[in-house]
Design an enzyme around this catalytic site. Sequence first.
Site, PDB file in Angstrom:
ATOM      1  N   ARG A 128     -14.402  -6.543   0.442  1.00  0.00           N
ATOM      2  CA  ARG A 128     -12.958  -6.427   0.274  1.00  0.00           C
ATOM      3  C   ARG A 128     -12.292  -7.754   0.641  1.00  0.00           C
ATOM      4  O   ARG A 128     -11.362  -8.206  -0.028  1.00  0.00           O
ATOM      5  CB  ARG A 128     -12.398  -5.298   1.160  1.00  0.00           C
ATOM      6  CG  ARG A 128     -12.524  -3.906   0.618  1.00  0.00           C
ATOM      7  CD  ARG A 128     -11.648  -3.649  -0.599  1.00  0.00           C
ATOM      8  NE  ARG A 128     -10.223  -3.710  -0.321  1.00  0.00           N
ATOM      9  CZ  ARG A 128      -9.486  -2.707   0.156  1.00  0.00           C
ATOM     10  NH1 ARG A 128     -10.060  -1.550   0.446  1.00  0.00           N
ATOM     11  NH2 ARG A 128      -8.194  -2.861   0.322  1.00  0.00           N
ATOM     12  N   CYS A 169     -16.051   3.577  -1.152  1.00  0.00           N
ATOM     13  CA  CYS A 169     -15.072   2.631  -0.608  1.00  0.00           C
ATOM     14  C   CYS A 169     -14.698   2.918   0.838  1.00  0.00           C
ATOM     15  O   CYS A 169     -14.029   2.092   1.473  1.00  0.00           O
ATOM     16  CB  CYS A 169     -13.829   2.583  -1.492  1.00  0.00           C
ATOM     17  SG  CYS A 169     -12.903   4.118  -1.605  1.00  0.00           S
ATOM     18  N   HIS A 178      -6.294   1.565  -7.669  1.00  0.00           N
ATOM     19  CA  HIS A 178      -6.751   0.839  -6.482  1.00  0.00           C
ATOM     20  C   HIS A 178      -7.502  -0.405  -6.966  1.00  0.00           C
ATOM     21  O   HIS A 178      -8.713  -0.526  -6.781  1.00  0.00           O
ATOM     22  CB  HIS A 178      -7.651   1.736  -5.647  1.00  0.00           C
ATOM     23  CG  HIS A 178      -7.816   1.297  -4.225  1.00  0.00           C
ATOM     24  ND1 HIS A 178      -7.310   0.102  -3.741  1.00  0.00           N
ATOM     25  CD2 HIS A 178      -8.452   1.892  -3.159  1.00  0.00           C
ATOM     26  CE1 HIS A 178      -7.617  -0.023  -2.470  1.00  0.00           C
ATOM     27  NE2 HIS A 178      -8.304   1.057  -2.094  1.00  0.00           N
ATOM     28  N   ASP A 227     -16.190   9.020  -3.886  1.00  0.00           N
ATOM     29  CA  ASP A 227     -15.009   8.746  -3.069  1.00  0.00           C
ATOM     30  C   ASP A 227     -14.665  10.035  -2.326  1.00  0.00           C
ATOM     31  O   ASP A 227     -15.160  11.124  -2.666  1.00  0.00           O
ATOM     32  CB  ASP A 227     -13.844   8.303  -3.972  1.00  0.00           C
ATOM     33  CG  ASP A 227     -12.638   7.809  -3.194  1.00  0.00           C
ATOM     34  OD1 ASP A 227     -12.802   7.434  -2.017  1.00  0.00           O
ATOM     35  OD2 ASP A 227     -11.527   7.775  -3.766  1.00  0.00           O
ATOM     36  N   GLN A 285      -9.892  -2.568  -4.629  1.00  0.00           N
ATOM     37  CA  GLN A 285     -11.175  -1.948  -4.325  1.00  0.00           C
ATOM     38  C   GLN A 285     -12.138  -2.052  -5.494  1.00  0.00           C
ATOM     39  O   GLN A 285     -13.335  -2.296  -5.308  1.00  0.00           O
ATOM     40  CB  GLN A 285     -10.985  -0.483  -3.939  1.00  0.00           C
ATOM     41  CG  GLN A 285     -12.274   0.199  -3.522  1.00  0.00           C
ATOM     42  CD  GLN A 285     -12.886  -0.428  -2.274  1.00  0.00           C
ATOM     43  OE1 GLN A 285     -12.235  -0.480  -1.232  1.00  0.00           O
ATOM     44  NE2 GLN A 285     -14.130  -0.899  -2.368  1.00  0.00           N
ATOM     45  N   ARG A 313       0.888  -1.175   0.000  1.00  0.00           N
ATOM     46  CA  ARG A 313       0.000   0.000   0.000  1.00  0.00           C
ATOM     47  C   ARG A 313       0.916   1.212   0.000  1.00  0.00           C
ATOM     48  O   ARG A 313       1.552   1.524   1.018  1.00  0.00           O
ATOM     49  CB  ARG A 313      -0.925  -0.024   1.216  1.00  0.00           C
ATOM     50  CG  ARG A 313      -1.978   1.085   1.216  1.00  0.00           C
ATOM     51  CD  ARG A 313      -2.957   0.890   2.358  1.00  0.00           C
ATOM     52  NE  ARG A 313      -3.817   2.039   2.541  1.00  0.00           N
ATOM     53  CZ  ARG A 313      -4.999   2.214   1.951  1.00  0.00           C
ATOM     54  NH1 ARG A 313      -5.457   1.296   1.119  1.00  0.00           N
ATOM     55  NH2 ARG A 313      -5.717   3.290   2.187  1.00  0.00           N
TER      56      ARG A 313
END
Length: 296
Positions: free
Chosen positions: A283, A255, A124, A215, A127, A97
């Site tokens: 997830r 998310c 991402h 988002d 996601q 990450r």
Amino acid sequence: MKHLISMVDVEGELEAIIDDGIDMKRNGYRRDLADKILAMIFEKSSTRTRVSFEVGMQKLGGHTIFLGKNDIQMGRGETIEDTALVLSRYAHLIMYRAFSHTDMVELANHATVPVINGLDDEEHPCQVITDLMTVKEHKNRLKGLKAVYFGDGSNNMANSLLLGCTMAGMDISIVAPRQYWPADAYVNKAREWGKVTVTEVKEGAALDADVVITDTWVSMGDETEKKERLAALHPYQVNAAVMQEAKPDAIFMHCLPAYYGNEVTKEVAHGPQSVIFDEAENRMWAQMAVMKWLLK
């Protein structure tokens, strides 16, 4: 050897990964990754990424090692190349990450085990695979559906949504201020697979949407731009009026974490059309499917 660095890495495999996630959630799972080790490098903190990978790996019989930015030498003198080569001797998978997509690619180029992009400044993919699993779980299909994304169209979520939705046969519309439109490279690649619209906010922007997505407006690393971003993105809030434009059975996704009153109202996020907590749970299931696919 396979990696998951970008959504393009699952071309031809996306729906099978999604279906495996749904199947494990509905029908149970086996210890397919017994005694496998996942090393997790976190330059950026996260609730969902850490917990979903740790719990998912345990369910599959494996183990995780958490490496925060203060736990390793990368960034304090040790090269990304050496870090990748060393961790590859200990672990069967590496999840990273990261702040930088360039660093993500470099780690994958030198690792001798599969690398998973847990988020970087360009994409991402975990996601978006999760989001598409959630859509299919609720709609029983992906092909032919329409997704509309409101907000910062230049961020990692918008980039991966462009690629993932069109790859899955969905139409996607990015509704964003012109200064936050996605890069041409992502739009052009997505248009190789399907229909893409990029527009500023207007009446009817969510018309015929099966899925409405947003988002956070201020991602980690963008804090110095907070005032400017909040002003520019204020007209792009997902609220009850936006959801009324969408189809009656449209679902809302985010998310998380969400900042109520900015990108979305709590009325929508916790309302009857919202699936954000299914999305958060998924997830884990989607990443379990990704890890199985990478080690298959």
